[in-house]
Design a protein around this motif. Structure first.
Motif, PDB file in Angstrom:
ATOM      1  N   LEU A 182       0.880  -1.453   0.139  1.00 40.84           N
ATOM      2  CA  LEU A 182       0.257  -0.095  -0.005  1.00 40.84           C
ATOM      3  C   LEU A 182       0.817   1.285  -0.079  1.00 40.84           C
ATOM      4  O   LEU A 182       0.325   2.345  -0.221  1.00 40.84           O
ATOM      5  CB  LEU A 182      -0.929   0.043   1.208  1.00 40.84           C
ATOM      6  CG  LEU A 182      -1.978  -1.126   1.010  1.00 40.84           C
ATOM      7  CD1 LEU A 182      -2.761  -1.012   2.471  1.00 40.84           C
ATOM      8  CD2 LEU A 182      -3.020  -0.960   0.085  1.00 40.84           C
ATOM      9  N   GLY A 183       2.066   1.145   0.415  1.00 42.74           N
ATOM     10  CA  GLY A 183       2.985   2.384   0.347  1.00 42.74           C
ATOM     11  C   GLY A 183       3.600   2.547  -1.038  1.00 42.74           C
ATOM     12  O   GLY A 183       4.326   3.544  -1.008  1.00 42.74           O
ATOM     13  N   ASP A 190      -8.308  13.553  -7.932  1.00 42.93           N
ATOM     14  CA  ASP A 190      -9.434  13.586  -7.063  1.00 42.93           C
ATOM     15  C   ASP A 190      -9.909  12.129  -6.824  1.00 42.93           C
ATOM     16  O   ASP A 190     -10.108  11.601  -5.943  1.00 42.93           O
ATOM     17  CB  ASP A 190     -10.560  14.366  -7.154  1.00 42.93           C
ATOM     18  CG  ASP A 190     -10.028  15.916  -6.567  1.00 42.93           C
ATOM     19  OD1 ASP A 190      -9.168  15.857  -5.792  1.00 42.93           O
ATOM     20  OD2 ASP A 190     -10.687  16.906  -6.834  1.00 42.93           O
ATOM     21  N   ALA A 191     -10.212  11.684  -8.109  1.00 49.95           N
ATOM     22  CA  ALA A 191     -10.770  10.323  -8.325  1.00 49.95           C
ATOM     23  C   ALA A 191      -9.938   9.120  -7.996  1.00 49.95           C
ATOM     24  O   ALA A 191     -10.141   8.293  -7.195  1.00 49.95           O
ATOM     25  CB  ALA A 191     -11.397   9.933  -9.760  1.00 49.95           C
ATOM     26  N   ARG A 242     -10.185   4.093  -0.520  1.00 51.73           N
ATOM     27  CA  ARG A 242     -11.163   3.077  -0.731  1.00 51.73           C
ATOM     28  C   ARG A 242     -10.348   1.854  -0.501  1.00 51.73           C
ATOM     29  O   ARG A 242     -10.638   0.827   0.099  1.00 51.73           O
ATOM     30  CB  ARG A 242     -11.877   3.105  -2.081  1.00 51.73           C
ATOM     31  CG  ARG A 242     -13.067   1.730  -2.101  1.00 51.73           C
ATOM     32  CD  ARG A 242     -13.955   2.219  -3.351  1.00 51.73           C
ATOM     33  NE  ARG A 242     -14.806   0.946  -3.777  1.00 51.73           N
ATOM     34  CZ  ARG A 242     -15.780   0.673  -2.925  1.00 51.73           C
ATOM     35  NH1 ARG A 242     -16.355   1.659  -2.320  1.00 51.73           N
ATOM     36  NH2 ARG A 242     -16.671  -0.312  -3.292  1.00 51.73           N
ATOM     37  N   THR A 243      -9.254   1.677  -1.277  1.00 52.59           N
ATOM     38  CA  THR A 243      -8.466   0.297  -1.403  1.00 52.59           C
ATOM     39  C   THR A 243      -7.924   0.334   0.046  1.00 52.59           C
ATOM     40  O   THR A 243      -7.975  -1.113   0.632  1.00 52.59           O
ATOM     41  CB  THR A 243      -7.473   0.393  -2.156  1.00 52.59           C
ATOM     42  OG1 THR A 243      -7.870   0.627  -3.498  1.00 52.59           O
ATOM     43  CG2 THR A 243      -6.439  -0.650  -2.281  1.00 52.59           C
ATOM     44  N   ALA A 286      -8.392  -3.161   2.677  1.00 47.94           N
ATOM     45  CA  ALA A 286      -7.519  -3.691   3.287  1.00 47.94           C
ATOM     46  C   ALA A 286      -7.568  -3.876   4.871  1.00 47.94           C
ATOM     47  O   ALA A 286      -7.449  -4.699   5.504  1.00 47.94           O
ATOM     48  CB  ALA A 286      -6.163  -3.096   2.854  1.00 47.94           C
ATOM     49  N   LEU A 287      -7.946  -2.736   5.403  1.00 49.88           N
ATOM     50  CA  LEU A 287      -7.783  -2.457   6.905  1.00 49.88           C
ATOM     51  C   LEU A 287      -9.086  -3.361   7.365  1.00 49.88           C
ATOM     52  O   LEU A 287      -9.035  -4.015   8.391  1.00 49.88           O
ATOM     53  CB  LEU A 287      -7.833  -1.062   7.363  1.00 49.88           C
ATOM     54  CG  LEU A 287      -6.751  -0.168   7.240  1.00 49.88           C
ATOM     55  CD1 LEU A 287      -7.165   1.114   7.530  1.00 49.88           C
ATOM     56  CD2 LEU A 287      -5.591  -0.780   7.989  1.00 49.88           C
ATOM     57  N   ASP A 288     -10.100  -3.438   6.665  1.00 49.97           N
ATOM     58  CA  ASP A 288     -11.352  -4.263   7.031  1.00 49.97           C
ATOM     59  C   ASP A 288     -10.917  -5.709   7.047  1.00 49.97           C
ATOM     60  O   ASP A 288     -11.352  -6.368   8.065  1.00 49.97           O
ATOM     61  CB  ASP A 288     -12.716  -3.881   6.057  1.00 49.97           C
ATOM     62  CG  ASP A 288     -13.865  -4.496   6.588  1.00 49.97           C
ATOM     63  OD1 ASP A 288     -14.240  -4.587   7.816  1.00 49.97           O
ATOM     64  OD2 ASP A 288     -14.403  -5.406   5.739  1.00 49.97           O
ATOM     65  N   GLY A 289     -10.290  -6.085   6.005  1.00 50.24           N
ATOM     66  CA  GLY A 289      -9.776  -7.591   5.944  1.00 50.24           C
ATOM     67  C   GLY A 289      -8.953  -7.831   6.998  1.00 50.24           C
ATOM     68  O   GLY A 289      -8.840  -9.130   7.298  1.00 50.24           O
TER      69      GLY A 289
END
Length: 124
Positions: free
Chosen positions: A67-68, A86-87, A94-95, A99-102
């Motif tokens: 992610l870095g 911005d998008a 979001r990504t 990842a954190l939710d996982g």
């Protein structure tokens, strides 16, 4: 930025580590060479019940490293395509959230075997 404390949620610690890693390549390399910070973070998160039981310090280190890496935001800015920044920034947030939710408890088992600690060290 306020002080980082042990009682902060794991997501705060990981977000700070991601921010630091994305800002400094030498820091990222130093972090991946020394697994003690990741081991301590993962141990605290496991003890607090915030990190899924099958996630290891190597898993977290690899996630932070991936992610870095250069994001779409950096790529578009490098191409002077600021209209897409911005998008791209929204997609990166979001990504990271996915990842954190996982990493949180309450999910099924991770696929495959956990990566061995020497997996990171072998490239050095």
């Amino acid at each position: 930025m306020g002080a980082v404390t042990r009682d902060m949620p794991i997501s705060v610690h990981i977000n700070l580590m991601l921010l630091r890693a994305s800002l400094s390549r030498p820091l990222l390399e130093k972090f991946t060479r020394s697994d003690e910070p990741a081991k301590a973070l993962v141990a605290r998160a496991h003890e607090g019940g915030e990190l899924r039981a099958d996630a290891t310090a190597v898993d977290v280190s690899l996630l932070i490293e991936q992610l870095g890496k250069a994001s779409l935001v950096e790529q578009f800015e490098g191409q002077r395509r600021t209209g897409l920044a911005d998008a791209a920034s929204s997609a990166r947030q979001r990504t990271i959230a996915i990842a954190l939710d996982g990493l949180r408890t309450g999910h099924g088992p991770l696929p495959g075997r956990p990566p061995a600690p020497d997996l990171l060290a072998e490239r050095w």
